[in-house]
Design an enzyme around this catalytic site. Structure first.
Site, PDB file in Angstrom:
ATOM      1  N   GLY A   1      40.608  47.922  33.100  1.00 59.24           N
ATOM      2  CA  GLY A   1      39.636  47.141  33.389  1.00 59.24           C
ATOM      3  C   GLY A   1      38.248  47.349  32.689  1.00 59.24           C
ATOM      4  CB  CYS A   2      35.096  45.767  32.103  1.00 59.24           C
ATOM      5  SG  CYS A   2      34.723  44.853  33.731  1.00 59.24           S
ATOM      6  CE1 TYR A   3      30.634  47.493  36.260  1.00 59.33           C
ATOM      7  CE2 TYR A   3      31.931  46.025  37.688  1.00 59.33           C
ATOM      8  CZ  TYR A   3      30.780  46.378  37.195  1.00 59.33           C
ATOM      9  OH  TYR A   3      29.505  45.491  37.513  1.00 59.33           O
TER      10      TYR A   3
END
Lengths: 321, 321, 321, 321
Positions: free
Chosen positions: B130-132
């Site tokens: 995921g991005c975070y």
């Protein structure tokens, strides 16, 4: 204190009315109608938290009329028509921000104060002008009234902030679609504001005007800038044009004719009821370029509506604006 | 030419994959699936007009598998699970950008190349981070791996551009809601990325980590900046911390450890697959502040997915990125 | 590998050239000149950190010539004139992005590939077109070449992103001045791009053209949209106009004539070398409205310069673009 | 009517003061000083055209004192010190928006009304709090005053709109540098507001506090959001924390403690003097996350200054705000 109702409190114009009227010393908002489940205003508009203690919900015109003296209709187009008769019958003054009554009939007044102030005083129902029309009509009025401009080929290249497109969520209006270097035209010569513009410019000039109108969407929240190209029969220079505009708008607080060399910027009228007008004439081209800037939600909607209210009730015209 | 399918071509990650893969010299996009009526890619994405001649429509995994060698799944969460088995059975390599497979099991590899490159080479199914999590894991890895940081009280204050919230139109994501000086936190210690972050930080440190995670929404299209506060047992200064990071990421093209005094800015990684890391240590406070910047759609999604593909197929790791 | 020098590497066009050329498979940047103290490119442009290892500093044309095959001049206006002779004498090919050589003389070629491709092939010095001119000339060319448009009263209402105003810090260009609902016209019929526009439109039409040109500043980073109003003698409808444009631009990869009903948006050409053209004709008004969109830094500057380079060196025209 | 002077009328705080005071019914702006050549206010601030007829120029403190009752100093840091004695000697009340007098001495009062209202009433000189400090002190006060929070390791992760960086043109503050997905930290634990924050938090808690403070720049015009992480000795849940905050700020119009589940957003306080406070407690983590939002130019500067003026002169505290 004048008791005010706002029908259509969940749209941008409704929100702006709340904002303006909360700071108006002579009125009190007593009804907020919207086609939503009962919601406290502080939930709809967290900025208003602590400033107004009122629920907004799906009220009938009758219900609104009962607890108000005057009612603003900031409704989707075609809805005002249904609500207005009931409110008028109750003896309420009505200021309608939709386009429903703008195409002239003998009963309803087109509420552009700089042109029709006298009649507004005594009106019971006002058709509040549209945002694009306000920017264009105020920009053209002096030249048309003075029969200087060629009425055959007026070009209105208008640019509006995104709030002009309303509040209904669509993919085209998402932040991620617009905040990526997006600038675009839409509805070239096809916008529903055109009949209103043509009607007023024709009335001013005494000739049948059909403008060429290209609206554009600017990646900013609010503001309209209209760049208007007018051919002029008589060669006039910028000084002469400015004098004509200054004469025409003499004493008008909300119209600021900018001095020679100064051009309008939407930021200078943001959140205000001013219309700034810049002029450049090119006698050798028989051309006058008029540039007007307004806030589409204020002078183009809710501010002008309050200006009308002030006139109707004999308040100072700029009170609360 | 490797034939590529993208399932979920109508979301941001899908769009970004198309953009990246169109410039990749070793692949050819042959399938674009999306839960929409058949639409030519030039209608979905006018920027792609003339660049790709392909329709996107509601294709089954089987159908996609038939005409592709590898498939990217850029689907809403919980959908990848349904499509993956069929694709794997057809012998296709699958890179899944959803969270469906990120919580570790023995079969699926967590596709963070800087940590797990070796295993990615031979994987058939990759769970793309995921991005975070990418921004936080890359930011913490050296300190955790070296057992320098206190694992009890890691604070991750993250800020994301609006594309991180996806493409489904909601009122909260309209231009007019965000482009008005809006900056706000959301889902404090409640975001669905947290288990993934905790899993990887625990694995790195050998201790059970539960981060304190506050995501915020920044009024910009793309980019994540995570400001991470780590207590350190051993007092270390900025130079020492930087050395540790430079050693850890030696040879990693996509991780740029910034020199002393330089801090990351999301704009420097926009539209690129880089992760920029800035460090400031405060020995007298037993504190290290790590700041990481990535593009949430590239290193935080589609770029990293292509990086994984490059590794899986033996292409140069930065090809097309 | 072609060795490339960029003189004026600290401006927007210079930066964009670096970005584009770093992804170009046939060239290598070997010289970056700018009127600054020696600075590593990764300090000037942190996004380029790790991608290019080169210092930028105040190099003479002679110095640049020695280590390059071709040189892009992205210099302030009036400076190119000084550097060009020395570079040409050294036998270097020169692509000048300033306005210095755009007003025609017999030696220098106006580098608009869609009009002058054949001559570009053999040119030693190219005057790369300006951003506004590119958007307007490409928009008018088919109608003028076909002698359909009235050349007396062409109105070009153009809107540009802020990068068009250059990189020198002034108060008017600060974030806090522009990101507050600011949209404004400037230099009405007074812009230094006008002679270039008039020259090319006159050449296309065979008549003396003096456009009416109003540039505006849009609160976005990049992009130009020109809305052009042309009076037509012969009544033509949208279909006929589109056919004319499609015929004229047949085979041109970088000009995309949009189908009926589709209008351009600057975001669709952002960071690309495309020019999108939308047309709406109003036969009953003898009016054709042409709307063109380009990225001012790409097709309006550096991208077009690289397109010219590709033609000059026999590379595929869209290589790296 | 109270006669008001503003020294430093050309900066953001000065401009905001003009805006606020023009709508204040009990005051009249009679002097606008700035280190510039004599300029009419309508030239400096075209939005004020028609609203105020006054020149701004380089006036001495003596000159300003002669024609005013009270003076706001919105000057660059270190300048207020020079002007204040002269104004006080003339018997003028002075509200200083710079940091010059904020570090406590016995004479000058720190003008945070929610903490020091009583003393403000009789003060002759007020040190108006800084923007970051206001957002952090109001956010921490209840927990510190009640001795609930660990004072050793308070983390303040603050995010500010660009106006916080002032009006002097620099390349880093240009629109083209910021409006390109730029979000970035700066001056980690190094900001000149830190002593002021430490002083006030220490005073509230009775212990020596040294906050960890990371300011960030958000690509928006105005607004500060501070996310504050406090370790708590006694486990408290969100309800208990909210009760403590509601008790502490009982009757404070400008502090809005948001109900459970609601988080602040800078847009809700933009152009207003409110401070919105959202709380989430995590008893199992011994953590309370406090999030505060203010407008840096209003509650963080000019609005708070007017609030102080209202208190000093016995006006209703929210008059004109």
């Amino acid at each position: 204190m004048l008791k005010i109702g706002i029908m259509g409190s969940s749209g941008f114009a409704g929100e702006e009315l709340i904002k303006i009227l909360l700071a108006h010393p002579e009125v009190k908002i007593t009804a907020l109608a919207a086609k939503i489940e009962k919601t406290h205003v502080s939930k709809m508009y967290p900025w208003a938290n602590g400033m107004l203690d009122l629920d907004s919900y799906d009220m009938s015109a009758e219900e609104v009329g009962k607890i108000t003296d005057a009612v603003f209709l900031a409704l989707p187009h075609k809805v005002s028509m249904d609500f207005t008769p009931c409110l008028l019958k109750q003896g309420k003054k009505v200021i309608d921000l939709s386009a429903d009554f703008r195409i002239k009939n003998q009963v309803v007044l087109y509420g552009l104060p700089e042109l029709y102030r006298k009649d507004i005083k005594d009106a019971g129902l006002i058709a509040n002008p549209g945002c694009y029309p306000t920017s264009i009509i105020l920009g053209c009025a002096p030249l048309l009234k003075n029969k200087i401009a060629d009425t055959d080929y007026i070009i209105c290249d208008s640019k509006s902030g995104v709030s002009g497109a309303g509040r209904t969520p669509t993919q085209a209006l998402m932040f991620t679609e617009i905040a990526v270097n997006s600038f675009r035209p839409y509805k070239v010569n096809f916008h529903r504001h055109m009949p209103e513009i043509d009607q007023e410019l024709s009335s001013l000039s005494g000739a049948r005007v059909e403008v060429n109108f290209t609206p554009h969407l600017v990646p900013m929240e609010r503001g309209i800038l209209s760049t208007i190209y007018l051919k002029v029969a008589k060669k006039i220079n910028t000084k002469e044009a400015l004098k004509m505009y200054n004469d025409f708008y003499k004493g008008e607080y909300f119209v600021r004719v900018l001095e020679e060399g100064v051009l309008p910027d939407t930021k200078n009228v943001a959140r205000s009821n001013f219309c700034d007008i810049g002029i450049k004439a090119f006698p050798e081209r028989s051309l006058v370029v008029v540039m007007t800037a307004i806030d589409n939600l204020v002078k183009g909607a809710s501010g002008q509506a309050v200006q009308n209210m002030n006139i109707m009730y004999g308040f100072e015209e700029k009170l609360g604006l």
